[in-house]
Design a protein around this motif. Structure first.
Motif, PDB file in Angstrom:
ATOM      1  N   PHE A 182      18.193   1.709  -3.082  1.00 29.54           N
ATOM      2  CA  PHE A 182      17.026   0.832  -2.492  1.00 29.54           C
ATOM      3  C   PHE A 182      15.673   1.298  -3.042  1.00 29.54           C
ATOM      4  N   LEU A 183      15.634   2.704  -3.087  1.00 29.31           N
ATOM      5  CA  LEU A 183      14.266   3.310  -3.763  1.00 29.31           C
ATOM      6  C   LEU A 183      14.224   3.056  -5.257  1.00 29.31           C
ATOM      7  N   GLY A 184      15.187   3.046  -5.851  1.00 26.36           N
ATOM      8  CA  GLY A 184      15.378   2.759  -7.256  1.00 26.36           C
ATOM      9  C   GLY A 184      15.102   1.247  -7.424  1.00 26.36           C
ATOM     10  N   GLY A 185      15.531   0.427  -6.636  1.00 29.75           N
ATOM     11  CA  GLY A 185      15.064  -1.125  -6.862  1.00 29.75           C
ATOM     12  C   GLY A 185      13.651  -0.948  -6.874  1.00 29.75           C
ATOM     13  N   ILE A 186      12.873  -0.613  -5.567  1.00 32.05           N
ATOM     14  CA  ILE A 186      11.544  -0.586  -5.439  1.00 32.05           C
ATOM     15  C   ILE A 186      10.776  -0.067  -6.515  1.00 32.05           C
ATOM     16  N   ILE A 187      11.099   1.122  -6.997  1.00 34.91           N
ATOM     17  CA  ILE A 187      10.523   1.737  -8.194  1.00 34.91           C
ATOM     18  C   ILE A 187      10.329   0.706  -9.294  1.00 34.91           C
ATOM     19  N   GLU A 188      11.562   0.385  -9.622  1.00 31.15           N
ATOM     20  CA  GLU A 188      11.881  -0.624 -11.034  1.00 31.15           C
ATOM     21  C   GLU A 188      10.799  -1.820 -10.772  1.00 31.15           C
ATOM     22  N   SER A 233       8.209  -2.054  -9.045  1.00 34.30           N
ATOM     23  CA  SER A 233       6.629  -1.540  -8.929  1.00 34.30           C
ATOM     24  C   SER A 233       6.494  -1.456 -10.356  1.00 34.30           C
ATOM     25  N   LEU A 234       7.274  -0.680 -11.250  1.00 30.38           N
ATOM     26  CA  LEU A 234       6.767  -0.561 -12.708  1.00 30.38           C
ATOM     27  C   LEU A 234       6.795  -1.901 -13.375  1.00 30.38           C
ATOM     28  N   VAL A 264      -5.415  -9.156  -7.875  1.00 30.04           N
ATOM     29  CA  VAL A 264      -4.690  -7.707  -7.941  1.00 30.04           C
ATOM     30  C   VAL A 264      -3.797  -7.610  -6.360  1.00 30.04           C
ATOM     31  N   ALA A 265      -3.694  -8.520  -5.949  1.00 30.97           N
ATOM     32  CA  ALA A 265      -2.899  -8.742  -4.676  1.00 30.97           C
ATOM     33  C   ALA A 265      -1.392  -7.994  -4.974  1.00 30.97           C
ATOM     34  N   PRO A 266      -0.680  -8.225  -5.864  1.00 35.32           N
ATOM     35  CA  PRO A 266       0.606  -7.735  -6.178  1.00 35.32           C
ATOM     36  C   PRO A 266       0.569  -6.288  -6.188  1.00 35.32           C
ATOM     37  N   LEU A 267      -0.458  -5.884  -6.706  1.00 39.20           N
ATOM     38  CA  LEU A 267      -0.723  -4.241  -6.834  1.00 39.20           C
ATOM     39  C   LEU A 267      -1.117  -3.721  -5.572  1.00 39.20           C
ATOM     40  N   ARG A 268      -1.791  -4.547  -4.758  1.00 41.31           N
ATOM     41  CA  ARG A 268      -2.231  -3.860  -3.559  1.00 41.31           C
ATOM     42  C   ARG A 268      -0.879  -3.944  -2.508  1.00 41.31           C
ATOM     43  N   MET A 269       0.221  -5.019  -2.585  1.00 40.81           N
ATOM     44  CA  MET A 269       1.140  -5.007  -1.920  1.00 40.81           C
ATOM     45  C   MET A 269       2.033  -3.949  -1.951  1.00 40.81           C
ATOM     46  N   LEU A 270       1.995  -3.534  -3.497  1.00 42.94           N
ATOM     47  CA  LEU A 270       3.002  -2.401  -3.816  1.00 42.94           C
ATOM     48  C   LEU A 270       2.359  -0.911  -2.891  1.00 42.94           C
TER      49      LEU A 270
END
Ligand code: UDP
Ligand code: MG
Length: 333
Positions: free
Chosen positions: A272-278, A280-281, A225-231
């Motif tokens: 930038f934030l839009g990219g990060i949110i996408e 993450s989703l 679940v590391a990718p989730l933790r990285m998020l």
């Protein structure tokens, strides 16, 4: 006399099947103290694989086969073989002779030394596309770093395992299976033996770049679940930066008044934030889709035909779980 089941997933392997059987027979016949049986799993082949398997089974009673109702993938085929295996030891190997049967005597020697499992890894990747080798190396490095299972570079699904190990694997009911990881996750004493890559003589590989990519994502999401933790960490970091910037803007506005131009900075932050949110989703979606598929609890494979009649580990496992259900039901009464 110990018994060994050789499990062979086959998908459109009509060109290689007979050669595989003859070659393997040559290698195993001379091994003393062990008798070898075969469990071929026809994974919905569209060629003559199934009729060849029927012929082989008629010719040799040590040949068993299971045929699926459609193509379920190599992982499902391996699972079907393992859950129908009842030998003291079980070998899993490919039908295309890329897993050299000549290694089987070395594997048996490893078992005689007391190991639970002897597994093969490729030392060379000759004639593989450089991009594929590079991506594969990246995958192993990344996967070994972020998950709690470790796989040596070049590990392949060619191994012999004890009955106990097979039972452990079969008792993991997940439908999205990543066997390389499962084999490693269960532990036990493993001996690794190297071999040089062998090219496929006939037929062709079923892997495409796309399917390899999906396989890599499966590998990562099955064991970490590391990718989730990285998020979460990334989110915390961005929030911190945003907080510092907010204080800066606040004081700047209080001291110097409203400063209208700022299009560039605003658009950069929004994008930038839009990219990060996408992103993450997307990552959350990967995990969510896995929960969705698992929650349906569909069978890993559907059998259409088989010549196996004896009691198998899966039947035992099924019996154990129905017994457990009975106990629970009785407690509920
Ligand atoms: N295979 C299978 N189902 C599939 C794809 C492959 O049972 O959907 C079998 C195939 O017949 C072979 C083994 O898995 O015995 C490895 O496949 P392949 O040679 O295509 O993979 P590679 O050696 O290129 O990794
Ligand atoms: Mg192959």
């Amino acid at each position: 006399m110990k018994t060994v089941d050789i499990i062979v997933p086959c998908y459109n392997e009509q060109e290689m099947l007979m050669a595989f059987f003859e070659e393997t027979e040559k290698c195993v016949n001379s091994i003393e103290g062990y008798s070898f049986n075969y469990i071929f799993v026809n994974d919905g082949s569209k060629d003559n694989t199934l009729s060849l398997l029927r012929t082989l089974a008629n010719r040799c009673e040590r040949v068993k086969y299971i045929s699926f109702s459609r193509n379920f993938g190599k992982e499902a085929a391996m699972y079907a073989g393992l859950s129908n295996s009842s030998g003291d030891y079980t070998i899993v190997m490919d039908a295309d002779l890329q897993h050299p049967p000549a290694l089987i005597p070395d594997m048996i020697a490893g078992i005689n030394e007391g190991y639970d499992c002897v597994a093969a890894y490729r030392t060379t990747r000759t004639n593989e596309k450089p991009v594929r080798s590079f991506l594969s190396r990246c995958f192993y490095n990344f996967n070994n770093r972020i998950t709690n299972v470790s796989m040596p570079q070049g590990a392949v699904d060619f191994r012999i395992m004890s009955k106990q190990m097979v039972r452990a694997i079969v008792n993991m009911p997940e439908s999205q299976r990543f066997s390389k990881g499962l084999f490693s996750w269960i532990g036990f004493e493993i001996k690794w033996i190297p071999y040089e890559n062998v090219e496929r003589a006939m037929g062709e590989t079923k892997w495409t770049m796309k399917s390899l990519f999906r396989y890599a994502i499966d590998g990562i999401t099955s064991f970490s679940v590391a990718p989730l933790r990285m998020l979460s960490l990334l989110g915390a970091f961005i929030s911190f930066i945003a907080f510092v910037y907010a204080i800066f803007i606040l004081f700047k506005t209080l001291i110097f008044g409203i400063d209208a131009p700022g299009y560039a900075s605003i658009i950069i932050i929004v994008l930038f934030l839009g990219g990060i949110i996408e992103l993450s989703l997307g990552i959350i979606g990967e995990y969510l889709s896995r929960i969705f598929v698992e929650s349906k609890g569909r069978p890993i494979y559907i059998e259409r035909e088989s010549n196996i009649v004896n009691d198998t580990i899966s039947k035992e496992a099924n019996k154990i779980s129905t017994d457990a259900l009975d106990v629970l039901r009785r407690k509920g009464e």
